[in-house]
Design an enzyme around this catalytic site. Structure first.
Site, PDB file in Angstrom:
ATOM      1  N   ARG A 282     -47.197  52.994  88.005  1.00  8.95           N
ATOM      2  CA  ARG A 282     -46.036  53.517  88.734  1.00  8.95           C
ATOM      3  C   ARG A 282     -46.428  53.953  90.150  1.00  8.95           C
ATOM      4  NH1 ARG A 282     -42.703  58.559  87.780  1.00  8.95           N
ATOM      5  NH2 ARG A 282     -40.650  58.083  88.672  1.00  8.95           N
TER       6      ARG A 282
ATOM      7  N   HIS B 262     -44.471  52.691  93.426  1.00 13.85           N
ATOM      8  CA  HIS B 262     -43.851  53.637  94.357  1.00 13.85           C
ATOM      9  C   HIS B 262     -44.546  53.633  95.716  1.00 13.85           C
ATOM     10  CE1 HIS B 262     -40.962  56.225  91.799  1.00 13.85           C
ATOM     11  NE2 HIS B 262     -41.147  55.069  91.200  1.00 13.85           N
ATOM     12  N   ASP B 263     -45.793  53.207  95.768  1.00 19.89           N
ATOM     13  CA  ASP B 263     -46.471  53.033  97.057  1.00 19.89           C
ATOM     14  C   ASP B 263     -45.928  51.798  97.773  1.00 19.89           C
ATOM     15  OD1 ASP B 263     -48.265  53.174  99.209  1.00 19.89           O
ATOM     16  OD2 ASP B 263     -49.750  51.950  98.155  1.00 19.89           O
TER      17      ASP B 263
ATOM     18  N   VAL C 107     -42.435  51.632  99.642  1.00 20.30           N
ATOM     19  CA  VAL C 107     -42.215  52.440 100.846  1.00 20.30           C
ATOM     20  C   VAL C 107     -43.278  52.072 101.890  1.00 20.30           C
ATOM     21  CG1 VAL C 107     -41.992  54.778 101.764  1.00 20.30           C
ATOM     22  CG2 VAL C 107     -41.277  54.281  99.410  1.00 20.30           C
TER      23      VAL C 107
ATOM     24  N   GLY D 210     -44.633  49.287 102.425  1.00 24.62           N
ATOM     25  CA  GLY D 210     -45.642  48.359 101.924  1.00 24.62           C
ATOM     26  C   GLY D 210     -46.763  49.062 101.171  1.00 24.62           C
TER      27      GLY D 210
ATOM     28  N   ASP E 231     -49.669  50.573 101.207  1.00 25.15           N
ATOM     29  CA  ASP E 231     -50.556  51.144 102.239  1.00 25.15           C
ATOM     30  C   ASP E 231     -51.154  52.482 101.821  1.00 25.15           C
ATOM     31  OD1 ASP E 231     -48.260  52.652 102.227  1.00 25.15           O
ATOM     32  OD2 ASP E 231     -48.027  52.724 104.417  1.00 25.15           O
TER      33      ASP E 231
ATOM     34  N   SER F 276     -49.600  55.117 101.235  1.00 22.19           N
ATOM     35  CA  SER F 276     -48.883  56.243 101.854  1.00 22.19           C
ATOM     36  C   SER F 276     -48.442  57.292 100.838  1.00 22.19           C
ATOM     37  CB  SER F 276     -47.669  55.738 102.645  1.00 22.19           C
ATOM     38  OG  SER F 276     -46.778  55.014 101.807  1.00 22.19           O
TER      39      SER F 276
ATOM     40  N   ASN G  92     -39.972  61.002  93.564  1.00 19.94           N
ATOM     41  CA  ASN G  92     -41.381  61.239  93.244  1.00 19.94           C
ATOM     42  C   ASN G  92     -41.675  62.652  92.761  1.00 19.94           C
ATOM     43  OD1 ASN G  92     -42.169  58.613  94.004  1.00 19.94           O
ATOM     44  ND2 ASN G  92     -42.401  59.209  96.153  1.00 19.94           N
TER      45      ASN G  92
ATOM     46  N   PRO H 166     -35.866  52.654  93.669  1.00 21.93           N
ATOM     47  CA  PRO H 166     -34.697  52.573  92.787  1.00 21.93           C
ATOM     48  C   PRO H 166     -34.505  53.876  92.000  1.00 21.93           C
ATOM     49  CG  PRO H 166     -36.319  50.852  92.269  1.00 21.93           C
ATOM     50  CD  PRO H 166     -36.924  51.707  93.322  1.00 21.93           C
TER      51      PRO H 166
ATOM     52  N   HIS I 116     -41.787  49.157  81.766  1.00 20.06           N
ATOM     53  CA  HIS I 116     -41.277  50.238  80.912  1.00 20.06           C
ATOM     54  C   HIS I 116     -41.557  49.957  79.436  1.00 20.06           C
ATOM     55  CE1 HIS I 116     -38.280  51.833  84.168  1.00 20.06           C
ATOM     56  NE2 HIS I 116     -39.532  52.137  84.418  1.00 20.06           N
ATOM     57  N   THR I 117     -42.455  49.039  79.154  1.00 25.10           N
ATOM     58  CA  THR I 117     -42.925  48.807  77.796  1.00 25.10           C
ATOM     59  C   THR I 117     -43.935  49.889  77.387  1.00 25.10           C
ATOM     60  OG1 THR I 117     -44.031  47.237  76.329  1.00 25.10           O
ATOM     61  CG2 THR I 117     -44.759  47.243  78.599  1.00 25.10           C
TER      62      THR I 117
ATOM     63  N   ASP J 281     -40.277  52.873  75.460  1.00 31.36           N
ATOM     64  CA  ASP J 281     -40.209  51.820  74.434  1.00 31.36           C
ATOM     65  C   ASP J 281     -40.469  52.487  73.098  1.00 31.36           C
ATOM     66  OD1 ASP J 281     -40.734  49.812  72.587  1.00 31.36           O
ATOM     67  OD2 ASP J 281     -42.372  48.910  73.714  1.00 31.36           O
TER      68      ASP J 281
END
Length: 306
Positions: A41, A45-46, A49, A51, A53, A55, A73, A142, A172-173, A224
């Site tokens: 994750r 999530h990196d 935003v 690319g 990088d 961040s 986050n 999202p 999400h498995t 799951d």
């Protein structure tokens, strides 16, 4: 534009990179079965935003408003300590060589494989950014409350299509989600006075037990329910039977007329199809706007710029 990313990027500068990262993740996974899903994750999530990088890993500092405090986050993205441990281990064997952005990409690949998922070679060679983008994190990641159009637009903005959306949702498995990310589906869904009609009735009762109407929003539920800690295609079989946990999971299958329905069926019917597509999609995601060559830097500490 990604010509510099290569699966052999560290072959001479840090040949033991995979075994070093694997060792840290195995230790983390023994202490916390959620370590692997947390790490994948972080990569997601990196990359969404500015690319891939690194961040997301930056703490608040002068001129840096951390992405960690953005709404998608804060209090939910985790695993930063594991990243620090990987960085420390790599700095001791090849100092100043491996970027934090690459650590996230490699950690995802190893995490997936460690718990039964596909094995693949991950392209490396990203460098670390010197800025964070909290506003971007608030708008480009999202939301679990998104509708299908919003979800599609989050992904297409990054050059990812419906197949990528469904394949990457398959992460999400494994992992957990808090009641406050899905309890709106259990009671007065969209002001209907009742639950989300796409939830299978016995599953609905199970979820209501875990998340009573005014209960703690932080209680965890398996994403799951069949094989909560394994990387397999059960997630898609769950969607086929109305047992997707998040609104953004179930709508991939329950949105009549959407091209995502056939993709869910394809992955639910064949784990091989899912694994092949997942590998293509996560590599594609890892190629979002990387810094390469002399751009950015190689952070000595993933939490702060040099």
């Amino acid at each position: 534009c990604n010509a510099q990313l290569s699966t052999t990027f560290y072959a001479t500068t840090c040949p033991n990179i995979s075994s070093v990262v694997l060792n840290v993740i195995q230790q983390a996974q023994r202490a916390d079965v959620r370590a692997a899903p947390k790490l994948i994750r972080l990569h997601f999530h990196d990359c969404f935003v500015d690319g891939c990088d690194g961040s997301l890993l930056l703490d608040n500092a002068d001129g840096i408003l951390s992405e960690k405090d953005a709404f998608p986050n804060a209090g939910s993205v985790d695993g930063f300590g594991i990243v620090d441990n990987m960085k420390t281990a790599l700095e001791s064997v090849c100092p100043g060589v491996v970027s934090c952005a690459d650590i996230l990409a490699l950690a995802s690949q190893i995490s997936v494989n460690l718990v039964g998922g596909p094995s693949y070679s991950v392209p490396l060679g990203r460098r670390d950014g010197r800025t964070a983008n909290r506003a971007g994190a608030n708008t480009e990641l999202p939301s679990p409350f998104a509708n299908l159009d919003e979800l599609r637009s989050n992904f297409s903005a990054k050059g990812l299509d419906s197949t990528d959306l469904v394949a990457l949702s398959g992460a999400h498995t494994f992992g957990r989600a808090k009641c406050n990310t899905f309890s709106h589906r259990l009671y007065n869904f969209a002001n209907s006075g009742g639950p989300d009609q796409t939830i299978e009735p016995t599953y609905l009762e199970t979820l209501r037990q875990t998340c009573p109407q005014n209960g703690a929003g932080t209680t965890l539920e398996n994403l799951d329910q069949s094989t909560p800690d394994e990387f397999d295609n059960e997630y898609f079989e769950n969607l086929q039977s109305g047992k997707g946990l998040l609104q953004t999971d179930q709508l991939l299958f329950s949105s009549t007329g959407s091209d995502t329905v056939a993709i869910v069926d394809r992955f639910g019917d064949s784990e091989t199809e899912f694994f092949d597509a997942f590998v293509r999609s996560i590599i594609k995601m890892g190629n979002i706007a990387p810094l390469t060559g002399t751009q950015g830097e190689i952070r000595a500490d993933c939490k702060r710029v040099n």
